[in-house]
Design a protein around this motif. Structure first.
Motif, PDB file in Angstrom:
ATOM      1  N   THR A 274      -4.843  -1.969   2.782  1.00 23.80           N
ATOM      2  CA  THR A 274      -3.800  -0.978   3.021  1.00 23.80           C
ATOM      3  C   THR A 274      -4.138   0.386   2.422  1.00 23.80           C
ATOM      4  OG1 THR A 274      -2.623  -1.766   1.045  1.00 23.80           O
ATOM      5  CG2 THR A 274      -1.978  -2.706   3.170  1.00 23.80           C
ATOM      6  N   GLU A 275      -5.197   0.424   1.615  1.00 24.49           N
ATOM      7  CA  GLU A 275      -5.624   1.696   1.025  1.00 24.49           C
ATOM      8  C   GLU A 275      -6.548   2.469   1.957  1.00 24.49           C
ATOM      9  OE1 GLU A 275      -4.462   2.808  -1.921  1.00 24.49           O
ATOM     10  OE2 GLU A 275      -3.200   1.007  -1.889  1.00 24.49           O
ATOM     11  N   LYS A 276      -6.919   1.880   3.100  1.00 21.89           N
ATOM     12  CA  LYS A 276      -7.853   2.542   4.012  1.00 21.89           C
ATOM     13  C   LYS A 276      -7.287   2.587   5.434  1.00 21.89           C
ATOM     14  CE  LYS A 276     -12.081   1.594   1.428  1.00 21.89           C
ATOM     15  NZ  LYS A 276     -13.449   1.031   1.473  1.00 21.89           N
ATOM     16  N   PRO A 277      -6.209   3.323   5.636  1.00 22.66           N
ATOM     17  CA  PRO A 277      -5.630   3.411   6.982  1.00 22.66           C
ATOM     18  C   PRO A 277      -6.504   4.167   7.979  1.00 22.66           C
ATOM     19  CG  PRO A 277      -4.558   4.969   5.516  1.00 22.66           C
ATOM     20  CD  PRO A 277      -5.460   4.124   4.655  1.00 22.66           C
ATOM     21  N   ASP A 278      -7.533   4.869   7.464  1.00 19.23           N
ATOM     22  CA  ASP A 278      -8.422   5.628   8.342  1.00 19.23           C
ATOM     23  C   ASP A 278      -9.619   4.815   8.821  1.00 19.23           C
ATOM     24  OD1 ASP A 278      -9.511   5.438   5.801  1.00 19.23           O
ATOM     25  OD2 ASP A 278     -10.484   7.408   5.892  1.00 19.23           O
ATOM     26  N   LEU A 279      -9.735   3.572   8.397  1.00 18.66           N
ATOM     27  CA  LEU A 279     -10.917   2.760   8.714  1.00 18.66           C
ATOM     28  C   LEU A 279     -10.836   2.221  10.139  1.00 18.66           C
ATOM     29  CD1 LEU A 279     -13.527   1.544   7.591  1.00 18.66           C
ATOM     30  CD2 LEU A 279     -12.174  -0.376   6.707  1.00 18.66           C
ATOM     31  N   LEU A 280     -11.917   2.437  10.889  1.00 16.64           N
ATOM     32  CA  LEU A 280     -11.998   1.978  12.278  1.00 16.64           C
ATOM     33  C   LEU A 280     -13.247   1.125  12.470  1.00 16.64           C
ATOM     34  CD1 LEU A 280     -11.085   5.304  14.156  1.00 16.64           C
ATOM     35  CD2 LEU A 280      -9.534   3.546  13.286  1.00 16.64           C
ATOM     36  N   TYR A 281     -13.226   0.277  13.492  1.00 16.31           N
ATOM     37  CA  TYR A 281     -14.332  -0.638  13.776  1.00 16.31           C
ATOM     38  C   TYR A 281     -14.672  -0.637  15.261  1.00 16.31           C
ATOM     39  CZ  TYR A 281     -13.026  -2.907   9.315  1.00 16.31           C
ATOM     40  OH  TYR A 281     -12.725  -3.180   8.004  1.00 16.31           O
ATOM     41  N   PRO A 328      -8.477  -0.416  14.893  1.00 13.96           N
ATOM     42  CA  PRO A 328      -8.232   0.061  13.528  1.00 13.96           C
ATOM     43  C   PRO A 328      -8.165  -1.079  12.508  1.00 13.96           C
ATOM     44  CG  PRO A 328      -6.160  -0.072  14.693  1.00 13.96           C
ATOM     45  CD  PRO A 328      -7.231  -0.542  15.657  1.00 13.96           C
ATOM     46  N   GLU A 329      -8.321  -0.741  11.259  1.00 17.95           N
ATOM     47  CA  GLU A 329      -8.070  -1.679  10.172  1.00 17.95           C
ATOM     48  C   GLU A 329      -6.582  -2.050  10.130  1.00 17.95           C
ATOM     49  OE1 GLU A 329      -8.649  -3.751   6.329  1.00 17.95           O
ATOM     50  OE2 GLU A 329      -9.924  -3.257   8.043  1.00 17.95           O
ATOM     51  N   ILE A 330      -5.724  -1.022  10.258  1.00 19.14           N
ATOM     52  CA  ILE A 330      -4.276  -1.236  10.257  1.00 19.14           C
ATOM     53  C   ILE A 330      -3.747  -0.859  11.640  1.00 19.14           C
ATOM     54  CG2 ILE A 330      -2.098  -0.732   9.103  1.00 19.14           C
ATOM     55  CD1 ILE A 330      -3.692   0.212   6.688  1.00 19.14           C
ATOM     56  N   SER A 331      -3.021  -1.765  12.256  1.00 17.95           N
ATOM     57  CA  SER A 331      -2.559  -1.555  13.628  1.00 17.95           C
ATOM     58  C   SER A 331      -1.678  -0.317  13.760  1.00 17.95           C
ATOM     59  CB  SER A 331      -1.776  -2.774  14.114  1.00 17.95           C
ATOM     60  OG  SER A 331      -2.625  -3.884  14.297  1.00 17.95           O
ATOM     61  N   ARG A 332      -1.827   0.348  14.898  1.00 22.06           N
ATOM     62  CA  ARG A 332      -0.967   1.482  15.244  1.00 22.06           C
ATOM     63  C   ARG A 332       0.129   1.075  16.228  1.00 22.06           C
ATOM     64  NH1 ARG A 332      -4.580   2.886  11.309  1.00 22.06           N
ATOM     65  NH2 ARG A 332      -4.018   4.987  10.638  1.00 22.06           N
ATOM     66  N   THR A 333       0.211  -0.211  16.527  1.00 25.75           N
ATOM     67  CA  THR A 333       1.309  -0.760  17.320  1.00 25.75           C
ATOM     68  C   THR A 333       1.765  -2.060  16.677  1.00 25.75           C
ATOM     69  OG1 THR A 333      -0.223  -1.952  18.776  1.00 25.75           O
ATOM     70  CG2 THR A 333       0.557   0.216  19.528  1.00 25.75           C
ATOM     71  N   LYS A 352       4.425 -11.447  14.405  1.00 24.86           N
ATOM     72  CA  LYS A 352       5.500 -10.784  13.682  1.00 24.86           C
ATOM     73  C   LYS A 352       5.083 -10.348  12.274  1.00 24.86           C
ATOM     74  CE  LYS A 352       7.995 -14.701  11.569  1.00 24.86           C
ATOM     75  NZ  LYS A 352       9.291 -15.432  11.554  1.00 24.86           N
ATOM     76  N   HIS A 353       3.922 -10.816  11.815  1.00 15.91           N
ATOM     77  CA  HIS A 353       3.434 -10.455  10.479  1.00 15.91           C
ATOM     78  C   HIS A 353       2.436  -9.291  10.509  1.00 15.91           C
ATOM     79  CE1 HIS A 353       5.388 -14.041   8.963  1.00 15.91           C
ATOM     80  NE2 HIS A 353       4.749 -14.777   9.850  1.00 15.91           N
ATOM     81  N   ILE A 354       2.146  -8.782  11.710  1.00 15.32           N
ATOM     82  CA  ILE A 354       1.197  -7.666  11.805  1.00 15.32           C
ATOM     83  C   ILE A 354       1.791  -6.427  11.138  1.00 15.32           C
ATOM     84  CG2 ILE A 354      -0.006  -6.114  13.396  1.00 15.32           C
ATOM     85  CD1 ILE A 354      -1.190  -8.898  13.362  1.00 15.32           C
ATOM     86  N   LYS A 355       0.992  -5.794  10.314  1.00 16.21           N
ATOM     87  CA  LYS A 355       1.413  -4.603   9.594  1.00 16.21           C
ATOM     88  C   LYS A 355       1.270  -3.368  10.493  1.00 16.21           C
ATOM     89  CE  LYS A 355       1.904  -1.591   6.104  1.00 16.21           C
ATOM     90  NZ  LYS A 355       3.203  -1.296   5.466  1.00 16.21           N
ATOM     91  N   LEU A 356       2.332  -2.597  10.640  1.00 13.00           N
ATOM     92  CA  LEU A 356       2.283  -1.336  11.372  1.00 13.00           C
ATOM     93  C   LEU A 356       2.020  -0.204  10.386  1.00 13.00           C
ATOM     94  CD1 LEU A 356       2.729   0.214  14.059  1.00 13.00           C
ATOM     95  CD2 LEU A 356       5.143   0.401  13.405  1.00 13.00           C
ATOM     96  N   SER A 357       1.000   0.579  10.659  1.00 12.60           N
ATOM     97  CA  SER A 357       0.642   1.671   9.747  1.00 12.60           C
ATOM     98  C   SER A 357       1.799   2.656   9.595  1.00 12.60           C
ATOM     99  CB  SER A 357      -0.593   2.403  10.266  1.00 12.60           C
ATOM    100  OG  SER A 357      -0.942   3.453   9.389  1.00 12.60           O
ATOM    101  N   GLU A 358       2.042   3.061   8.363  1.00 10.56           N
ATOM    102  CA  GLU A 358       3.098   4.032   8.082  1.00 10.56           C
ATOM    103  C   GLU A 358       2.521   5.391   7.700  1.00 10.56           C
ATOM    104  OE1 GLU A 358       5.445   2.267   5.048  1.00 10.56           O
ATOM    105  OE2 GLU A 358       6.012   0.519   6.244  1.00 10.56           O
ATOM    106  N   SER A 443     -14.445  -9.047  10.310  1.00 11.14           N
ATOM    107  CA  SER A 443     -14.209  -8.345   9.039  1.00 11.14           C
ATOM    108  C   SER A 443     -12.739  -8.437   8.666  1.00 11.14           C
ATOM    109  CB  SER A 443     -14.623  -6.880   9.171  1.00 11.14           C
ATOM    110  OG  SER A 443     -14.284  -6.152   8.016  1.00 11.14           O
ATOM    111  N   PHE A 444     -12.453  -8.738   7.403  1.00  8.06           N
ATOM    112  CA  PHE A 444     -11.075  -8.805   6.926  1.00  8.06           C
ATOM    113  C   PHE A 444     -11.041  -8.566   5.425  1.00  8.06           C
ATOM    114  CE2 PHE A 444     -12.928 -12.979   6.697  1.00  8.06           C
ATOM    115  CZ  PHE A 444     -12.441 -13.549   5.536  1.00  8.06           C
ATOM    116  N   TYR A 445      -9.870  -8.573   4.844  1.00  2.00           N
ATOM    117  CA  TYR A 445      -9.673  -8.301   3.422  1.00  2.00           C
ATOM    118  C   TYR A 445      -9.020  -9.522   2.795  1.00  2.00           C
ATOM    119  CZ  TYR A 445      -9.238  -4.752  -0.303  1.00  2.00           C
ATOM    120  OH  TYR A 445      -9.377  -3.994  -1.436  1.00  2.00           O
ATOM    121  N   TYR A 446      -9.491  -9.910   1.615  1.00  2.00           N
ATOM    122  CA  TYR A 446      -8.963 -11.134   0.991  1.00  2.00           C
ATOM    123  C   TYR A 446      -9.124 -11.017  -0.524  1.00  2.00           C
ATOM    124  CZ  TYR A 446      -7.846 -16.140   0.731  1.00  2.00           C
ATOM    125  OH  TYR A 446      -7.248 -17.353   0.493  1.00  2.00           O
TER     126      TYR A 446
END
Length: 467
Positions: A274-281, A328-333, A352-358, A443-446
């Motif tokens: 969540t600290e890297k909302p600008d990260l893309l793949y 994106p790392e964090i979904s925009r939808t 329903k658990h997908i995080k929407l970027s704020e 790729s994921f975060y854990y």
């Protein structure tokens, strides 16, 4: 010259009508004074003449329609868009794929594109990228539209086009309540659709594919170079438009790309940084759920568009051709549509658990050339295989002494699925490709650490039998 042809056709039809009338009056024995009274004879003549006139008029109108469609097709400059052959209306007055009964998208004359196209750039030269929203019978589409309108930075650059199927009046009323903030188009073919007996329970997917094909044809034939696709059960992030505007040049310039997606299939809290909302793949997996494509890609796909399950079809190797998407790392939808044709498949467990970027990331001010194939492959793959290899237990129990990213290796389908279930990742494959994978790497975060679930270094490619 063309108008003379139309008048000539009209003259022939009119002459034919009067000759038929004369024939009925003079030649048909049914009209003998010996068998019918004068009043009955007049009634029959009037009814016959009326029916003949109506039939001739309908034929005339259809011929005029064909001529006009042919003239429009000949004058259309946008040759990359598929041209649909004109067809006569069916018995219900519906055109199979035309725009009968559709509220037209406002047109703007253009010397380059011709009078039947819209402007594709703003006054200051920016590309106009419409957001095409697919709707059916969800009155909750207002949640989606409110979101899109609230975050839209520029009405001219990002027109919202809502394409409605199903003909649901309640939903249509909600859409029209937005007035000039959007444009409504309506899928005209509401006829029943043929579904093989064994797939009757999937009829909804057949109708969706038909709707997608019609709506994308209708939109791209206006001349746009890009279209963002959104479904009526999606919310978007504050930087949704910024994300697509910042990445469209990648899509334009890198032939190895075929879509920009706003979605991360594994974007649950706890699996993302969540600290890297600008990260893309880059990803080999087509994510959908808020994505952008070009008119060139639609020209390629439209001529072979499937009758159902378009999203699985688009993931086949024959369509993908080793092309990839940006995600994106964090979904925009984020989807709020539990109820639909999929009957809530995956919703409770994953969606329903997908995080929407704020956050609002200024993608248009970033240097995104690292996502181009040559740059990305050299760096990403090297970094992954330079990471120390660990086991799931070491990761789970935090027994890793080194800081930084690590790698968990898999070599079989069973091993992959077992590991993803332990980690909480989605474990399915489409055409042999795991969700979010690039070169087989997920790729994921854990536990506050970047982790790569990766195949052997000598990976030979995706195995279709893994699906």
């Amino acid at each position: 010259m063309r108008s003379r042809k139309v008048l000539a056709v009209a003259g022939v039809i009119t002459t034919w009508t009067f000759i038929t009338y004369y024939f009925l009056l003079r030649q048909n024995p049914e009209f003998s004074f010996n068998r019918l009274t004068l009043s009955k004879k007049i009634d029959l003549l009037e009814r016959g003449a009326k029916e003949q006139y109506e039939a001739s008029d309908k034929l005339f109108q259809n011929l005029v329609g064909i001529l006009r469609s042919k003239l429009d097709a000949e004058s259309e400059i946008g040759q990359n868009a598929p041209i649909v052959a004109p067809q006569l209306e069916d018995s219900a007055g519906n055109s199979p794929i035309g725009i009968v009964g559709v509220k037209e998208i406002p047109l703007e004359s253009s010397a380059e594109k011709g009078p039947s196209t819209v402007a594709v750039r703003t006054a200051d030269g920016k590309p106009i990228i419409p957001v095409l929203v697919f709707a059916c019978n969800r009155v909750s589409i207002s949640n989606c539209l409110d979101n899109l309108i609230h975050f839209r930075p520029n009405v001219e650059q990002f027109p919202i086009i809502v394409s409605q199927d199903c003909g649901d009046e309640m939903t249509k009323k909600v859409i029209l309540s937005y007035q000039d903030q959007l444009t409504l188009i309506e899928q005209p073919d509401q006829s029943d659709i043929y579904v093989p007996p064994k797939e009757k329970k999937f009829k909804g997917y057949y109708k969706i594919a038909r709707h997608y094909g019609w709506a994308l044809n209708t939109t791209f034939q206006k001349g746009y170079d890009y279209v963002i696709i959104v479904e009526d059960d999606l919310n978007v992030s504050p930087d949704f438009y910024e994300y697509f505007f910042g990445t469209y040049m990648l899509l334009k310039n890198d032939p190895s790309l075929w879509c920009i997606s706003a979605w991360n299939d594994n974007g649950k809290v706890g699996l993302i940084d969540t600290e890297k909302p600008d990260l893309l793949y880059r990803t080999d997996f087509f994510p959908g759920l808020g994505w952008m494509l070009t008119k060139e890609l639609w020209s390629e796909l439209s001529v072979k568009w499937p009758k159902s399950f378009w999203d699985d079809w688009i993931r086949h190797p024959e369509q993908r051709k080793n092309r990839v998407c940006i995600r994106p790392e964090i979904s925009r939808t984020r989807t709020f549509g539990k109820v639909g044709v999929s009957n809530g498949l995956f919703f409770d467990k994953y969606l329903k658990h997908i995080k929407l970027s704020e956050d609002f990331v200024e993608f248009t001010k970033m240097n995104l050339t690292y996502l181009q194939k040559d740059n990305y492959d050299k760096t990403f793959i090297k970094n992954v295989y330079n990471c120390p290899m660990v086991t799931y237990e070491e990761l789970r129990r935090n027994l890793i002494s080194l800081d930084g990213p690590v790698r968990i290796q898999y070599s079989t389908k069973e091993q992959y699925k077992r590991t993803t279930k332990l980690l909480g990742l989605m474990d399915d494959f489409k055409s042999g490709v795991p969700r979010t994978a690039y070169h087989g790497i997920v790729s994921f975060y854990y536990n506050k650490r970047r982790v790569y679930l990766a195949p052997n270094l000598n990976w030979k490619g995706y195995d279709l039998s893994w699906s």
